[in-house]
Scaffold this active site. Structure first.
Site, short mmCIF file in Angstrom:
data_model
loop_
_atom_site.label_atom_id
_atom_site.label_comp_id
_atom_site.label_asym_id
_atom_site.label_seq_id
_atom_site.Cartn_x
_atom_site.Cartn_y
_atom_site.Cartn_z
N ARG A 14 0.81 -1.22 0.00
CA ARG A 14 0.00 0.00 0.00
C ARG A 14 0.84 1.28 0.00
O ARG A 14 0.35 2.36 -0.24
CB ARG A 14 -0.96 -0.02 1.20
CG ARG A 14 -2.05 -1.08 1.08
CD ARG A 14 -2.79 -1.31 2.39
NE ARG A 14 -2.07 -2.24 3.27
CZ ARG A 14 -2.50 -2.63 4.48
NH1 ARG A 14 -3.66 -2.18 4.95
NH2 ARG A 14 -1.79 -3.46 5.21
N ASN A 228 0.36 2.18 6.94
CA ASN A 228 0.17 1.25 5.82
C ASN A 228 0.29 1.96 4.47
O ASN A 228 0.59 1.32 3.47
CB ASN A 228 -1.18 0.56 5.92
CG ASN A 228 -1.27 -0.28 7.18
OD1 ASN A 228 -0.38 -1.08 7.47
ND2 ASN A 228 -2.31 -0.08 7.96
N TYR A 366 32.32 33.31 -1.52
CA TYR A 366 32.42 31.86 -1.49
C TYR A 366 33.76 31.43 -0.93
O TYR A 366 34.81 31.88 -1.41
CB TYR A 366 32.24 31.27 -2.90
CG TYR A 366 32.58 29.79 -2.94
CD1 TYR A 366 31.88 28.89 -2.14
CD2 TYR A 366 33.61 29.31 -3.74
CE1 TYR A 366 32.19 27.54 -2.15
CE2 TYR A 366 33.93 27.95 -3.76
CZ TYR A 366 33.22 27.08 -2.96
OH TYR A 366 33.53 25.74 -2.96
C1 UD1 Z 1 -2.37 -5.81 11.68
C2 UD1 Z 1 -3.37 -6.58 12.54
C3 UD1 Z 1 -4.49 -5.64 12.97
C4 UD1 Z 1 -3.91 -4.48 13.75
C5 UD1 Z 1 -2.81 -3.78 12.94
C6 UD1 Z 1 -2.09 -2.80 13.83
C7 UD1 Z 1 -3.28 -8.89 11.69
C8 UD1 Z 1 -3.96 -9.90 10.87
N1 UD1 Z 1 -3.89 -7.69 11.77
O1 UD1 Z 1 -3.08 -5.37 10.53
O2 UD1 Z 1 -5.40 -6.34 13.80
O3 UD1 Z 1 -4.93 -3.57 14.08
O4 UD1 Z 1 -1.83 -4.73 12.46
O5 UD1 Z 1 -1.18 -2.02 13.08
O6 UD1 Z 1 -2.26 -9.15 12.27
N2 UD1 Z 1 4.06 -8.85 8.26
C9 UD1 Z 1 5.01 -9.84 8.11
N3 UD1 Z 1 4.72 -10.94 7.36
C10 UD1 Z 1 3.52 -11.10 6.73
C11 UD1 Z 1 2.54 -10.09 6.88
C12 UD1 Z 1 2.85 -8.97 7.66
O7 UD1 Z 1 6.11 -9.73 8.66
O8 UD1 Z 1 3.35 -12.13 6.07
C13 UD1 Z 1 4.41 -7.66 9.07
C14 UD1 Z 1 4.32 -6.36 8.29
O9 UD1 Z 1 5.59 -6.04 7.74
C15 UD1 Z 1 3.88 -5.35 9.35
C16 UD1 Z 1 3.13 -6.18 10.38
O10 UD1 Z 1 3.47 -7.54 10.12
O11 UD1 Z 1 4.99 -4.72 9.96
C17 UD1 Z 1 1.62 -6.00 10.29
O12 UD1 Z 1 1.20 -6.38 8.98
P1 UD1 Z 1 0.16 -5.51 8.16
O13 UD1 Z 1 -0.09 -6.18 6.86
O14 UD1 Z 1 0.57 -4.10 8.14
O15 UD1 Z 1 -1.12 -5.71 9.07
P2 UD1 Z 1 -2.33 -4.73 9.25
O16 UD1 Z 1 -3.25 -4.90 8.08
O17 UD1 Z 1 -1.88 -3.37 9.58
CA CA Z 2 0.05 -2.34 9.50
#
Ligand code: UD1
Ligand code: CA
Length: 447
Positions: A14, A228, A366
């Protein structure tokens, strides 16, 4: 032992960026460094950062060996990310703190409260939550309607769109787990068909199996927000900038128009310094006490001593010792070093040059690749001709010399101690101490 896992493997789609999301900067500091430093301050013994095959090199370059790394081979979701750290941490820690690499506003106070409460109550899972309006994509805490308001689980925003506009209790993505319980139950929240694995599903697992789970709402709803996309990046940066300004105001810095002043996370400022409107203090900058900076000054990666004045000027990788003043409209470029008591007026550019104590250059000109001695007066329009089209060459002006207006110092050249140059002189040869040089090109004449 308490271990920490920082989730940083996500693609950050995103953000629409070639740079991995967690390496985008908030107030001059990479997003990922916020949780790393936070966990360090919270006394977490081992920190594992979960990276992806695609971003691991960039992340390792940023953090070096200050943390351990686990590579999540495929982006299977937040539960998959935690699972990637099992190889390193299984059997090593009693408790595991998990935090996202995209949550830079979480405070020390809340993390310590979360860990403390978790350990005291002997829960399986503790969640840091917050009441947020317009929570968009965040997961929401669901509680039963009884008097205990027990946590039933976390519902992801995609499954709960009708509450989008309302104030809801959201999940910050910061959790404390009982380690044994975490490793045992992770398999239960594996990726389903067509959907990522949600770490958040563990809240329902804990609630259903009679394990204990609790969500602790933060007093500061800002801190639960994550980054995000770039709209959220800007919103969170705005919040963090306000926090930084308030911190420095409480430390004794006057900021007359706070919302127009930007102070990066790595900046330090002494007491009784005044920051005037539209000033930016960036990167690794330190400002002493009793200074006046601005209006409209931009100071980056520079050190400014006590009792200095920086008026409408730009500094980058420069040093000003105590009692120096500059501006308006001057520019210190990398390697500019002004010793105490130096005065630089308007429209002066200085690069890779040292002005010794008490040297003065009041007007446009300068100075590059030069050494200016103590108490030298550099007249208006003085230019060091430091570049012959091939090499950068040095100019030396020894102490107490007087450089007449519009002098061209054609480097390499040395003006001896106490020597004088006439207005408009073009100096192509060294001038011995105490002599006078005039003309084009300059001739040395009797004084
Ligand atoms: C996640 C939470 C949500 C919470 C929010 C807070 C889940 C399913 N949802 O959503 O409840 O309110 O964070 O900010 O957990 N990441 C990995 N590997 C992956 C996917 C993600 O390392 O396969 C890491 C991302 O880099 C990120 C973090 O996990 O730093 C959160 O992932 P993201 O996709 O941003 O989750 P949100 O949709 O924000
Ligand atoms: Ca997030």
């Amino acid at each position: 032992m308490l271990a920490g896992i920082i989730l940083a493997a996500g693609e950050g789609t995103r953000m629409k960026s070639r740079t991995p999301k967690v390496l985008h900067c908030l107030c001059g500091k990479e997003l990922l460094r916020y949780p790393v430093e936070l966990l360090g301050r919270a006394g977490v013994d081992r920190i594992v950062v979960v990276v992806s095959p695609a971003n691991q090199d960039a992340v390792k370059e940023l953090l070096g060996d200050t943390v351990e790394y686990a590579v999540q081979p495929a982006m299977t979701g937040t539960a998959g990310a935690v699972k990637a750290a099992a190889g390193i941490l299984k059997g090593q820690a009693q408790q595991i703190l998990v935090i996202g690499g995209d949550s830079p506003l979480v405070t020390d106070e809340s993390v310590l409260r979360l860990i403390g409460g978790h350990q005291e109550e002997g829960r399986q899972m503790s969640i840091l939550s917050g009441i947020v309006e317009g929570s968009r994509g965040m997961g929401r805490i669901s509680r039963d309607q009884g008097s205990q308001q027990n946590v039933l689980g976390i519902v992801e925003a995609v499954d709960d769109t009708e509450r989008d506009g309302q104030p809801v209790e959201v999940n910050s993505g910061v959790y404390c787990f009982e380690a044994e319980w975490l490793w045992e139950n992770l398999a239960k929240v594996d990726a389903g068909s067509g959907r990522e694995s949600y770490l958040t599903d563990l809240a329902a697992v804990a609630a259903e199996t009679g394990g204990s789970v609790a969500a602790l709402p933060s007093n500061d709803p800002d801190e639960v927000l994550g980054v995000n996309n770039r709209v959220e990046l800007a919103r969170l940066e705005d919040i963090q900038r306000r926090r930084i300004r308030e911190h420095w105001m409480l430390e004794g810095v006057t900021i007359s128009d706070p919302s127009s002043v930007m102070i990066d996370a790595g900046v330090t400022i002494g007491q009784d310094t005044v920051l005037l409107p539209n000033t930016m203090l960036l990167g690794n900058t330190s400002i002493g006490s009793g200074c006046e900076v601005g209006p409209g000054s931009v100071v980056k990666d520079s050190s400014v001593g006590d009792n200095c004045r920086v008026t409408s000027s730009a500094l980058e990788e420069a040093v000003m010792e105590a009692g120096v003043d500059i501006g308006p409209f001057s520019h210190l470029r990398p390697g500019a070093y002004l010793e105490s008591g130096v005065h630089i007026g308007n429209y002066v550019e200085v690069k890779e040059s040292r002005f010794a104590a008490g040297a003065v250059m009041g007007h446009f000109g300068y100075v590059g690749d030069a050494s200016i001695g103590a108490n030298v007066n550099m007249g208006a329009g003085t230019v060091t001709c430091n570049y012959d089209g091939k090499d950068k060459l040095r100019s030396v002006v020894e102490r107490d010399a007087f450089i007449g207006c519009d002098t061209m110092l054609v480097a390499p050249v040395t003006i001896g101690e106490g020597a004088v140059t006439g207005a408009g002189a073009v100096i192509t040869k060294d001038v011995p101490p105490a002599r006078l040089a005039v003309g084009v090109p300059a001739k040395i004449v009797d004084r």
